[in-house]
Design an enzyme around this catalytic site. Structure first.
Site, short mmCIF file in Angstrom:
data_model
loop_
_atom_site.label_atom_id
_atom_site.label_comp_id
_atom_site.label_asym_id
_atom_site.label_seq_id
_atom_site.Cartn_x
_atom_site.Cartn_y
_atom_site.Cartn_z
N ARG A 203 -32.23 79.55 60.50
CA ARG A 203 -32.54 78.61 59.72
C ARG A 203 -31.54 78.33 58.54
O ARG A 203 -31.21 77.35 58.15
CB ARG A 203 -33.84 79.17 59.06
CG ARG A 203 -34.42 78.17 57.85
CD ARG A 203 -35.99 78.90 57.38
NE ARG A 203 -36.62 77.86 56.35
CZ ARG A 203 -36.99 78.16 55.26
NH1 ARG A 203 -37.00 79.39 54.84
NH2 ARG A 203 -37.53 77.15 54.57
N HIS B 211 -30.00 75.07 57.25
CA HIS B 211 -30.15 74.72 55.60
C HIS B 211 -28.75 74.49 55.07
O HIS B 211 -28.69 73.70 54.10
CB HIS B 211 -31.00 75.75 54.86
CG HIS B 211 -32.39 75.58 54.98
ND1 HIS B 211 -33.21 75.87 54.11
CD2 HIS B 211 -33.31 74.93 56.12
CE1 HIS B 211 -34.72 75.80 54.49
NE2 HIS B 211 -34.52 75.16 55.69
N ASN C 26 -35.60 76.97 49.65
CA ASN C 26 -34.66 78.36 50.02
C ASN C 26 -35.35 79.69 49.39
O ASN C 26 -34.97 80.63 49.93
CB ASN C 26 -33.16 78.01 49.74
CG ASN C 26 -32.72 76.98 50.68
OD1 ASN C 26 -32.99 76.91 51.69
ND2 ASN C 26 -31.55 76.18 50.09
N HIS D 60 -38.84 77.05 65.36
CA HIS D 60 -39.96 77.56 64.82
C HIS D 60 -40.83 78.35 66.03
O HIS D 60 -41.92 78.86 65.71
CB HIS D 60 -40.99 76.53 64.26
CG HIS D 60 -40.59 75.83 63.21
ND1 HIS D 60 -41.03 74.84 62.55
CD2 HIS D 60 -39.27 76.19 62.30
CE1 HIS D 60 -40.29 74.52 61.41
NE2 HIS D 60 -39.33 75.21 61.41
C1 HEM Z 1 -38.01 69.52 61.56
C2 HEM Z 1 -38.16 69.87 60.08
C3 HEM Z 1 -38.37 71.32 59.59
C4 HEM Z 1 -39.27 71.49 58.75
C5 HEM Z 1 -40.03 70.45 57.91
C6 HEM Z 1 -39.04 73.00 58.53
C7 HEM Z 1 -39.75 73.52 57.71
C8 HEM Z 1 -39.97 75.11 57.56
C9 HEM Z 1 -40.67 75.70 56.60
C10 HEM Z 1 -41.54 75.26 55.56
C11 HEM Z 1 -40.53 77.25 57.02
C12 HEM Z 1 -41.26 78.38 56.55
C13 HEM Z 1 -40.52 78.82 55.25
C14 HEM Z 1 -41.20 79.81 54.67
O1 HEM Z 1 -42.43 79.53 53.92
O2 HEM Z 1 -41.08 81.04 54.59
C15 HEM Z 1 -39.75 77.20 58.30
C16 HEM Z 1 -39.20 78.50 58.65
C17 HEM Z 1 -38.23 78.51 59.62
N1 HEM Z 1 -37.43 77.25 60.26
FE1 HEM Z 1 -37.84 75.23 59.71
N2 HEM Z 1 -38.15 73.54 59.35
C18 HEM Z 1 -37.68 72.30 60.22
C19 HEM Z 1 -36.69 72.31 61.02
C20 HEM Z 1 -36.11 73.60 61.27
C21 HEM Z 1 -34.60 73.66 62.28
C22 HEM Z 1 -33.85 72.35 62.60
C23 HEM Z 1 -34.56 74.89 62.46
C24 HEM Z 1 -33.33 75.45 62.98
C25 HEM Z 1 -32.63 74.82 63.91
C26 HEM Z 1 -35.31 75.67 61.69
C27 HEM Z 1 -35.52 76.92 61.58
C28 HEM Z 1 -36.38 77.78 61.21
C29 HEM Z 1 -36.61 79.20 61.08
C30 HEM Z 1 -36.08 79.98 62.28
C31 HEM Z 1 -37.73 79.59 60.34
C32 HEM Z 1 -38.42 81.13 60.17
C33 HEM Z 1 -37.51 81.82 58.98
C34 HEM Z 1 -37.74 82.99 58.70
O3 HEM Z 1 -38.46 83.81 59.61
O4 HEM Z 1 -37.24 83.52 57.76
N3 HEM Z 1 -36.38 74.82 61.16
N4 HEM Z 1 -39.22 76.00 58.38
#
Ligand code: HEM
Ligand SMILES: *[C@@H]1O[C@H](CO)[C@@H](O)[C@H](O)[C@H]1NC(C)=O
Length: 327
Positions: free
Chosen positions: A63, A67, A95, A194
């Site tokens: 992530r 970002h 973040n 995700h």
């Molecule tokens: C398509 C639009 C996207 C949205 C709206 C989005 C939004 C989010 C949100 C809200 C979270 C949860 C954060 C939290 O509350 O802890 C999250 C987690 C995550 N996102 Fe996305 N995301 C998107 C695309 C992506 C992309 C492109 C990647 C990487 C290539 C990604 C990788 C991740 C990962 C791996 C997590 C888990 C993070 C953790 O466990 O620390 N996301 N995302």
């Protein structure tokens, strides 16, 4: 041909080639092979150590690359600490407090500085770490084109403006990725990240309790899954630390569980469920759900492409000595 004319032709050819290489090879696989041959190995070791003590770090680092790249390009700006006069990207709501893995980047950077001072950029460390994290969670790795320089600017307001929100619909998602040069299909592919990691309840509770003025619960969310999520994320809870896995059946594996979840209306965010909103993206969800290798290969390619977003190369930017501070 007169020698003057020949010089001219050669010069023109030289300039055209320069332009060609600037476009084609602004980043290079093996960029540090002579300047810091241990660079990728050291990053991999630190990522592996971090993963061994907390396997959620892999998700954090995948992530983090996203970002970083979506805000001012992949320039390590997400790592810069806020100062009394500036609130940096890392302290913007998308973040802070959810982005994790900073300590692993610091550990890698400290070792890299001790073996090859001022050579390996923080932006490249993040790119390597995202690849290593994908491998550690059983995804397909890729060669990371490198040679990024670090930026000197990090603004919380830009993180808020450039990162897609979990409330986005399909159009907004497509536009957000298009603004970074990524296609709608690449958006669908990258959303598959995700399949690992977690979310804080705060990122999606409106779907459970305050959907709109007539409905408490988002009707696109599977009802029994919603019941389960309400137990994990009680209404009005004041605990900001509550988290749930995004792909509960395999939260540490880069499998296609995410797409299976989305098909079952178990996508955690509006932005996940939105992939079913039209035939083209819904079809990609189906294809990815059925074919792990297909998705993993598309993911690797899309990550490489994302890694080119707005990069600083050559004399632009700097190689930060401490990833948290501009030099
Ligand atoms: C398509 C639009 C996207 C949205 C709206 C989005 C939004 C989010 C949100 C809200 C979270 C949860 C954060 C939290 O509350 O802890 C999250 C987690 C995550 N996102 Fe996305 N995301 C998107 C695309 C992506 C992309 C492109 C990647 C990487 C290539 C990604 C990788 C991740 C990962 C791996 C997590 C888990 C993070 C953790 O466990 O620390 N996301 N995302
Ligand atoms: C609330 O959402 C439902 C389902 O999407 C929709 O049918 C309804 O019109 C919405 N109500 C308002 C007031 O927007």
């Amino acid at each position: 041909m007169s020698s003057k004319k020949l010089t001219c032709v050669c010069l023109a050819f030289f300039l055209v080639s320069c332009q060609f290489f600037r476009l084609q090879a602004q980043l290079q696989v093996g960029y540090y092979s002579t300047s810091c041959s241990m660079a990728e190995f050291i990053v991999k070791e630190e990522v592996t150590k971090g993963f061994m003590s907390d396997n959620g770090m892999a998700a954090g680092l995948v992530r983090m690359h996203f970002h970083d790249c979506f805000v001012r390009g992949c320039d390590g700006s997400v790592l810069i600490d806020s100062t009394p006069s500036n609130t940096a990207e890392k302290d913007a709501p998308p973040n802070n407090p959810s982005l994790r893995g900073f300590q692993i980047i610091d550990n890698a950077k400290a070792r890299l500085e001790s073996v090859c001072k001022g050579t390996v950029s923080c932006a490249d460390i993040i790119a390597f770490a995202a690849r290593d994290s994908t491998e550690l969670t059983h995804g397909i790795g890729w060669d990371v084109p490198a040679g990024r320089k670090d930026g000197r600017v990090s603004l919380a307001s830009e993180a808020l403006a450039n990162l897609p929100a979990p409330t986005f619909n399909l159009n907004q998602l497509t536009q957000s990725f298009a603004s970074k040069g990524l296609t709608q299909e690449e958006m669908v592919t990258l959303s598959g990240a995700h399949t690992i990691g977690r979310s804080h309840c705060t990122s999606f509770v409106t779907r459970l309790y305050n959907f709109n003025t007539t409905l408490g619960q988002d009707p696109t969310l599977d009802a029994s899954y919603a019941t389960q999520l309400r137990q994990q994320c009680p209404q009005g809870s004041t605990n900001p630390n509550l988290v749930v896995p995004m792909d509960p059946s395999s939260p540490n594996t880069m499998d296609t569980g995410y797409y299976v979840d989305v098909q079952a209306n178990h996508g955690l965010f509006t932005s996940d469920q939105a992939l079913l909103a039209d035939a083209a993206t819904a079809n990609q969800v189906t294809q990815n759900a059925m074919n792990t290798f297909l998705w993993q290969s598309k993911f690797a390619n899309a990550m490489v492409k994302m890694g080119y977003t707005g990069v600083l190369t050559g004399n632009a930017g700097e190689v930060r000595l401490n990833c948290r501070k501009i030099n």
